[in-house]
Design a protein around this motif. Sequence first.
Motif, PDB file in Angstrom:
ATOM      1  N   PRO A  64       0.812  -1.220   0.000  1.00 64.06           N
ATOM      2  CA  PRO A  64       0.000   0.000   0.000  1.00 64.06           C
ATOM      3  C   PRO A  64       0.846   1.271   0.000  1.00 64.06           C
ATOM      4  O   PRO A  64       1.975   1.276   0.495  1.00 64.06           O
ATOM      5  CB  PRO A  64      -0.805  -0.116   1.294  1.00 64.06           C
ATOM      6  CG  PRO A  64      -0.074  -1.100   2.140  1.00 64.06           C
ATOM      7  CD  PRO A  64       0.613  -2.030   1.191  1.00 64.06           C
ATOM      8  N   GLY A  65       0.310   2.315  -0.588  1.00 67.21           N
ATOM      9  CA  GLY A  65       0.995   3.615  -0.557  1.00 67.21           C
ATOM     10  C   GLY A  65       0.856   4.423  -1.827  1.00 67.21           C
ATOM     11  O   GLY A  65       0.818   5.639  -1.782  1.00 67.21           O
ATOM     12  N   PHE A  66       0.790   3.734  -2.968  1.00 63.99           N
ATOM     13  CA  PHE A  66       0.782   4.458  -4.244  1.00 63.99           C
ATOM     14  C   PHE A  66      -0.104   3.750  -5.263  1.00 63.99           C
ATOM     15  O   PHE A  66      -0.196   2.523  -5.250  1.00 63.99           O
ATOM     16  CB  PHE A  66       2.206   4.564  -4.816  1.00 63.99           C
ATOM     17  CG  PHE A  66       3.158   5.234  -3.878  1.00 63.99           C
ATOM     18  CD1 PHE A  66       3.280   6.625  -3.872  1.00 63.99           C
ATOM     19  CD2 PHE A  66       3.904   4.492  -2.970  1.00 63.99           C
ATOM     20  CE1 PHE A  66       4.132   7.263  -2.976  1.00 63.99           C
ATOM     21  CE2 PHE A  66       4.762   5.121  -2.068  1.00 63.99           C
ATOM     22  CZ  PHE A  66       4.877   6.506  -2.068  1.00 63.99           C
ATOM     23  N   ALA A  96     -10.009  -0.368  -8.565  1.00 66.08           N
ATOM     24  CA  ALA A  96      -9.162  -0.052  -9.721  1.00 66.08           C
ATOM     25  C   ALA A  96      -8.998   1.455  -9.775  1.00 66.08           C
ATOM     26  O   ALA A  96      -9.986   2.182  -9.870  1.00 66.08           O
ATOM     27  CB  ALA A  96      -9.794  -0.583 -10.996  1.00 66.08           C
ATOM     28  N   GLY A  97      -7.756   1.906  -9.668  1.00 65.74           N
ATOM     29  CA  GLY A  97      -7.472   3.340  -9.688  1.00 65.74           C
ATOM     30  C   GLY A  97      -7.057   3.786 -11.071  1.00 65.74           C
ATOM     31  O   GLY A  97      -7.856   4.322 -11.849  1.00 65.74           O
ATOM     32  N   SER A  98      -5.790   3.530 -11.424  1.00 64.57           N
ATOM     33  CA  SER A  98      -5.308   4.016 -12.719  1.00 64.57           C
ATOM     34  C   SER A  98      -6.035   3.375 -13.889  1.00 64.57           C
ATOM     35  O   SER A  98      -6.256   4.026 -14.904  1.00 64.57           O
ATOM     36  CB  SER A  98      -3.792   3.888 -12.839  1.00 64.57           C
ATOM     37  OG  SER A  98      -3.318   2.805 -12.128  1.00 64.57           O
ATOM     38  N   ALA A  99      -6.440   2.105 -13.747  1.00 70.74           N
ATOM     39  CA  ALA A  99      -7.132   1.456 -14.878  1.00 70.74           C
ATOM     40  C   ALA A  99      -8.386   2.242 -15.248  1.00 70.74           C
ATOM     41  O   ALA A  99      -8.699   2.402 -16.430  1.00 70.74           O
ATOM     42  CB  ALA A  99      -7.502   0.016 -14.526  1.00 70.74           C
TER      43      ALA A  99
HETATM   44  C1  DX5 Z   1      -2.715   1.880  -2.994  1.00 73.99           C
HETATM   45  C2  DX5 Z   1      -4.170   2.204  -2.832  1.00 73.99           C
HETATM   46  C3  DX5 Z   1      -4.975   1.901  -4.022  1.00 73.99           C
HETATM   47  C4  DX5 Z   1      -4.586   2.622  -5.287  1.00 73.99           C
HETATM   48  C5  DX5 Z   1      -4.825   1.656  -6.398  1.00 73.99           C
HETATM   49  O1  DX5 Z   1      -2.093   1.786  -1.795  1.00 73.99           O
HETATM   50  O2  DX5 Z   1      -4.724   1.518  -1.733  1.00 73.99           O
HETATM   51  O3  DX5 Z   1      -6.376   1.997  -3.777  1.00 73.99           O
HETATM   52  O4  DX5 Z   1      -5.270   3.813  -5.558  1.00 73.99           O
HETATM   53  O5  DX5 Z   1      -4.335   2.171  -7.572  1.00 73.99           O
HETATM   54  P1  DX5 Z   1      -4.053   1.253  -8.855  1.00 73.99           P
HETATM   55  O6  DX5 Z   1      -5.359   0.639  -9.247  1.00 73.99           O
HETATM   56  O7  DX5 Z   1      -3.528   2.230  -9.840  1.00 73.99           O
HETATM   57  O8  DX5 Z   1      -3.049   0.214  -8.459  1.00 73.99           O
END
Ligand code: DX5
Length: 228
Positions: A146-148, A201-204
Motif C-alpha cells: 500500500p501507498g501508491f 481499480a485506480g489508474s485502470a
Molecule cells: C494503494 C491504494 C490503491 C490505489 C490503487 O495503496 O490503496 O487503492 O489507488 O491504484 P491502482 O489501481 O492504480 O493500483
Amino acid sequence: MMTTSPTPPTLISPSILNCDFGHLASELDKISNADYVHVDIMDNHFVPNLALGMPIFESAVKYSQLPIDAHLMIENPDTWAPVYAEAGARSVTFHAEACAAPLRLARELRKKGTRAGLALKPATGIEPYIDILNEFDMILIMTVEPGFGGQSFIDTMMPKITRTRKAIEAAGLDVWIQVDGGISRDTIERAAEAGANNFVAGSAVYKAEDAFTEIETLRSLANRAHKH
Ligand code: DX5
Ligand code: ZN
C-alpha cells in the motif's frame, strides 16, 4: 450442520487517488456506474505517502451518489476509523498491521451501521484471523504494497485469496473479498478466479479514455471469470 455462503456480488470500486481533485465532482460523475467509490487515506507513517484526509473525504461523501468505501492506511485506526464512519462511509477498512484491537474496532464500526473491513498487506497472512472472520464484512487482500497507485499486481497473492474464500465458505459466512492494487483488464480475471468479488481499480479507470466503459469492461471480465 451444513451452512452455505451466499454468492458474493461482483463489485467495482474505483479509487479516486489519482483523479483530478480540481474537478472532484465531475470526476465522481464519470464513475456513476460503479458500485462504491474507494477513498484512500494515507498518513505518511503507516505508508510512505501523504494523501487525502477528512476535507476531501467529506467532499466525496457530499458529491458522490455512490456509497463510500474508506481505505485507511494510517496508524491508530482504533481512534480514527469510527470518525470516518461518522463522516458517512458505508464501509471502513483498516489495516491489521496498524490496529491494536481489530475485533473491538470491527464491532464498534458495525454498531454504527458501517461495514467493517480488515486489510492485509502482502506479507500479512490470513491465518491469525480465520477464527474471527465472522466479525468482518470484508477482507481486503492488498495486491501491491500500500501507498501508491499505478504499481504492478502481485500475482503471488492469489493463494491467499483462495485460502480466504475457502475459509469463508467453510464457515458459511457472507464476507466479501476485496483486492486493491494493479487491478486492470489484464489482472482482474485472475483475482476473480482466485475468489475475490470486490475490485478496486485506480489508474485502470481514471487513465482509461472512458471511465464508464472501463468499469463495464472490468465488471464483465470479473463476472465471466466467476462463472468458470
Ligand atoms: C494503494 C491504494 C490503491 C490505489 C490503487 O495503496 O490503496 O487503492 O489507488 O491504484 P491502482 O489501481 O492504480 O493500483
Ligand atoms: Zn486502496
